[in-house]
Design an enzyme around this catalytic site. Sequence first.
Site, PDB file in Angstrom:
ATOM      1  CG  ASP A 113      -1.952   1.043   1.276  1.00  0.00           C
ATOM      2  OD1 ASP A 113      -1.993   1.870   0.339  1.00  0.00           O
ATOM      3  OD2 ASP A 113      -2.717   1.104   2.235  1.00  0.00           O
ATOM      4  CG  ASP A 168      -6.846  -7.844   9.163  1.00  0.00           C
ATOM      5  OD1 ASP A 168      -5.846  -7.545   8.472  1.00  0.00           O
ATOM      6  OD2 ASP A 168      -7.098  -7.301  10.251  1.00  0.00           O
TER       7      ASP A 168
HETATM    8  P1  IMP Z   1       2.076  -0.506   3.661  1.00  0.00           P
HETATM    9  O1  IMP Z   1       3.136  -0.621   4.707  1.00  0.00           O
HETATM   10  O2  IMP Z   1       1.345   0.782   3.721  1.00  0.00           O
HETATM   11  O3  IMP Z   1       2.574  -0.836   2.268  1.00  0.00           O
HETATM   12  O4  IMP Z   1       0.940  -1.527   4.038  1.00  0.00           O
HETATM   13  C1  IMP Z   1       1.160  -2.881   3.993  1.00  0.00           C
HETATM   14  C2  IMP Z   1       0.289  -3.640   4.981  1.00  0.00           C
HETATM   15  O5  IMP Z   1      -0.905  -2.948   5.301  1.00  0.00           O
HETATM   16  C3  IMP Z   1      -0.125  -4.932   4.371  1.00  0.00           C
HETATM   17  O6  IMP Z   1       0.788  -5.960   4.685  1.00  0.00           O
HETATM   18  C4  IMP Z   1      -1.494  -5.167   4.979  1.00  0.00           C
HETATM   19  O7  IMP Z   1      -1.387  -5.896   6.189  1.00  0.00           O
HETATM   20  C5  IMP Z   1      -2.026  -3.797   5.271  1.00  0.00           C
HETATM   21  N1  IMP Z   1      -2.942  -3.345   4.191  1.00  0.00           N
HETATM   22  C6  IMP Z   1      -2.711  -2.415   3.253  1.00  0.00           C
HETATM   23  N2  IMP Z   1      -3.758  -2.259   2.431  1.00  0.00           N
HETATM   24  C7  IMP Z   1      -4.691  -3.140   2.858  1.00  0.00           C
HETATM   25  C8  IMP Z   1      -6.012  -3.488   2.397  1.00  0.00           C
HETATM   26  O8  IMP Z   1      -6.574  -2.972   1.410  1.00  0.00           O
HETATM   27  N3  IMP Z   1      -6.649  -4.462   3.116  1.00  0.00           N
HETATM   28  C9  IMP Z   1      -6.095  -5.071   4.192  1.00  0.00           C
HETATM   29  N4  IMP Z   1      -4.865  -4.790   4.647  1.00  0.00           N
HETATM   30  C10 IMP Z   1      -4.177  -3.830   3.988  1.00  0.00           C
HETATM   31 MG    MG Z   2      -3.684  -6.250   8.371  1.00  0.00          MG
END
Ligand code: IMP
Ligand code: MG
Length: 182
Positions: A113, A168
């Site tokens: 994300d 989740d």
């Molecule tokens: P980042 O560190 O912002 O890239 O987010 C990564 C983590 O956020 C992932 O491993 C997920 O656990 C959680 N995450 C990000 N987007 C989503 C989503 O749309 N649904 C569920 N979990 C998400």
């Molecule tokens: Mg999560």
Amino acid sequence: MPTSLDDTKLGGQQLRRVVFSEEEIKARVAEMGAEISRAYTATDRLLVVGLLKGSFLFVADLVRAIDLPLHVDFLVASSYAKEKVSSGDVRLLYDAEASLEGRAVVLVEDIVDSGATLERLLPRLRERDPASLEVCALLHKRVSSPAHEPRWIGFEAPNEFLVGYGLDYAEDFRHLPYIASI
Ligand code: IMP
Ligand code: MG
């Protein structure tokens, strides 16, 4: 195949739509397993490290689609808890027991994300001298361009909050065999 979103698995909770069906996921994971199998050889001592909890189903299916000897380990990084927006604060709650040194390591992430999780974790894993370190992500939202892009990406994801197949919302929906938006 979920034909309706009012499955007993949902206990009356509402989902918007199925984004990736069980069949689509199965087919793509098989392709990714084949791609990873071609990228390494048995002498690389492949170590697949899953980022919990979100990757648990993906890792389980992916390793069965890889035709090489390999080991599996897991990491637990802090999640969003009950937020739908990343705080950017990533803590390591459980570390892999396996030594990464000299091994071909593939870090398996459910969804990229903001990219914060990868940016915080990868330098820490690189310090342990793996022979190589690549990321395999099931989903990529493309909301950011992380310093280290995953080498393998399952699907381009819409910028919606997704649940199911490990993902989740406040711990709900991880067990759905498909991916849906909420
Ligand atoms: P980042 O560190 O912002 O890239 O987010 C990564 C983590 O956020 C992932 O491993 C997920 O656990 C959680 N995450 C990000 N987007 C989503 C989503 O749309 N649904 C569920 N979990 C998400
Ligand atoms: Mg999560």
